[in-house]
Design an enzyme around this catalytic site. Structure first.
Site, mmCIF file in Angstrom:
data_model
loop_
_atom_site.group_PDB
_atom_site.id
_atom_site.type_symbol
_atom_site.label_atom_id
_atom_site.label_comp_id
_atom_site.label_asym_id
_atom_site.label_seq_id
_atom_site.Cartn_x
_atom_site.Cartn_y
_atom_site.Cartn_z
ATOM 1 N N GLN A 39 44.006 45.685 33.311
ATOM 2 C CA GLN A 39 45.015 44.809 34.514
ATOM 3 C C GLN A 39 43.270 44.747 35.790
ATOM 4 O OE1 GLN A 39 47.604 48.002 34.775
ATOM 5 N NE2 GLN A 39 48.967 46.389 34.921
ATOM 6 N N PRO A 95 37.049 39.515 34.534
ATOM 7 C CA PRO A 95 36.659 39.684 32.782
ATOM 8 C C PRO A 95 38.125 38.669 32.183
ATOM 9 C CG PRO A 95 36.556 41.918 33.083
ATOM 10 C CD PRO A 95 37.179 41.142 34.864
ATOM 11 N N GLU A 96 37.013 38.187 31.522
ATOM 12 C CA GLU A 96 38.550 37.171 30.414
ATOM 13 C C GLU A 96 37.942 37.051 28.684
ATOM 14 O OE1 GLU A 96 37.127 33.064 31.727
ATOM 15 O OE2 GLU A 96 37.493 33.810 33.870
ATOM 16 N N LYS A 126 43.457 39.863 27.274
ATOM 17 C CA LYS A 126 42.914 40.800 28.187
ATOM 18 C C LYS A 126 43.683 42.420 27.471
ATOM 19 C CE LYS A 126 41.812 37.449 32.029
ATOM 20 N NZ LYS A 126 41.902 37.067 32.539
ATOM 21 N N ARG A 161 42.524 30.107 43.293
ATOM 22 C CA ARG A 161 41.326 30.399 42.330
ATOM 23 C C ARG A 161 40.140 29.764 42.840
ATOM 24 N NH1 ARG A 161 42.630 34.005 37.199
ATOM 25 N NH2 ARG A 161 44.583 34.521 37.852
ATOM 26 N N ARG A 172 55.229 37.310 24.258
ATOM 27 C CA ARG A 172 54.806 36.282 25.675
ATOM 28 C C ARG A 172 53.388 35.842 25.304
ATOM 29 N NH1 ARG A 172 55.276 39.772 29.554
ATOM 30 N NH2 ARG A 172 53.128 39.355 30.324
ATOM 31 N N ASN A 224 39.391 31.784 34.910
ATOM 32 C CA ASN A 224 38.961 30.488 35.753
ATOM 33 C C ASN A 224 37.147 29.965 35.350
ATOM 34 O OD1 ASN A 224 39.796 29.739 38.372
ATOM 35 N ND2 ASN A 224 37.699 30.403 39.238
#
Length: 262
Positions: A70, A2-3, A53, A252, A125, A169
């Site tokens: 994750q 999932p994005e 995410k 990918r 981050r 991706n």
């Protein structure tokens, strides 16, 4: 995997089930979290925010549940007191009188307050979230041209969550197709017009995906299908009619039109 748009839609489902209703049952699998469970009974969930995410679940007493799915984590919504048939391991349960939200299989879970939230390593981050309505094309353009990112090839940059959170991706392929750019391009080599088009696409494509559940519109012919190029290797490009190619970038699959993306 999932994005950002899929994570935000999951958060929407969780909010619909749990937001603003007093919690009647709270359970955590991890001992360091379980000590807080009783203090959350009677409190409400005030918001569920996405950072790429990761999910941030805000409680009315000031605590914040940080969770990152994750590879294997998944949230479920169920009637209160019921659980799905699954072999997954339950990590978190939050229930009100009518609904429960259940987190399975995730291991990256913490309870934070406002001070520890601000200092969390992942949140420090990660870059701005592409679905943040306050994020503008101009801010994205400035980020593209910053010393930190201007020399990075788009093949890697558009997967780097420290650049923009929530990209992934399929969005990488669709954004570069819409901007008519190769994955080997870098921001420092683009014209002003190309920078403007790319900056807009970096926000419009994930936002369109969120709004339409992944349906990408062919902006030239008015048609709609799941994607313009992603998973469409060997098919005609909706913009120019040439054959879409498939290759591998950053380990990918990547899809692109050699005729359009020059």
């Amino acid at each position: 995997m999932p994005e950002g748009p899929e994570i935000r839609r999951a958060a929407d489902r969780l909010e619909k089930a749990i937001l603003g209703k007093p919690l009647t049952d709270v359970w955590f699998a991890f001992p360091q979290l379980a000590t807080y469970a009783s203090s959350l009974i009677g409190e409400t969930v005030t918001a569920i925010e996405t950072r790429g995410k990761a999910l941030l679940t805000y409680f009315s007493n000031g605590l914040v549940l940080y969770s990152h799915n994750q590879l294997y984590g998944v949230w479920r919504v169920m009637p209160a007191g019921k659980a799905p048939e699954t072999n997954r391991i339950l990590r978190v349960r939050l229930s009100n009188a009518k609904k429960s939200i259940l987190l399975y299989s995730a291991s990256d879970i913490e309870l934070l307050n406002q001070d520890t939230l601000a200092a969390h390593p992942f949140l420090q981050r990660v870059g701005p979230d592409v679905l943040d309505a306050t994020l503008t094309d101009q801010q994205v353009k400035e980020r593209l041209l910053s010393t930190r990112f201007r020399r990075r090839q788009f093949s890697g940059l558009l997967l780097d969550q420290s650049f923009l959170a929530g990209l992934g991706n399929y969005l990488r392929a669709e954004i570069l197709w819409l901007a008519a750019l190769k994955p080997q391009h870098k921001a420092q080599d683009l014209t002003e017009d190309q920078l403007d088009i790319l900056s807009a696409a970096l926000l419009s494509v994930p936002r369109h995906s969120y709004q339409t559940r992944g349906t990408m519109k062919d902006y030239h012919h008015g048609a709609a299908f799941t994607f313009n190029v992603f998973h469409r290797g060997g098919k005609p490009c909706p913009r120019c009619g040439e054959t879409i190619e498939k290759t591998t970038l950053s380990s990918r699959p990547f899809y692109w039109c050699p005729a359009c993306q020059q």
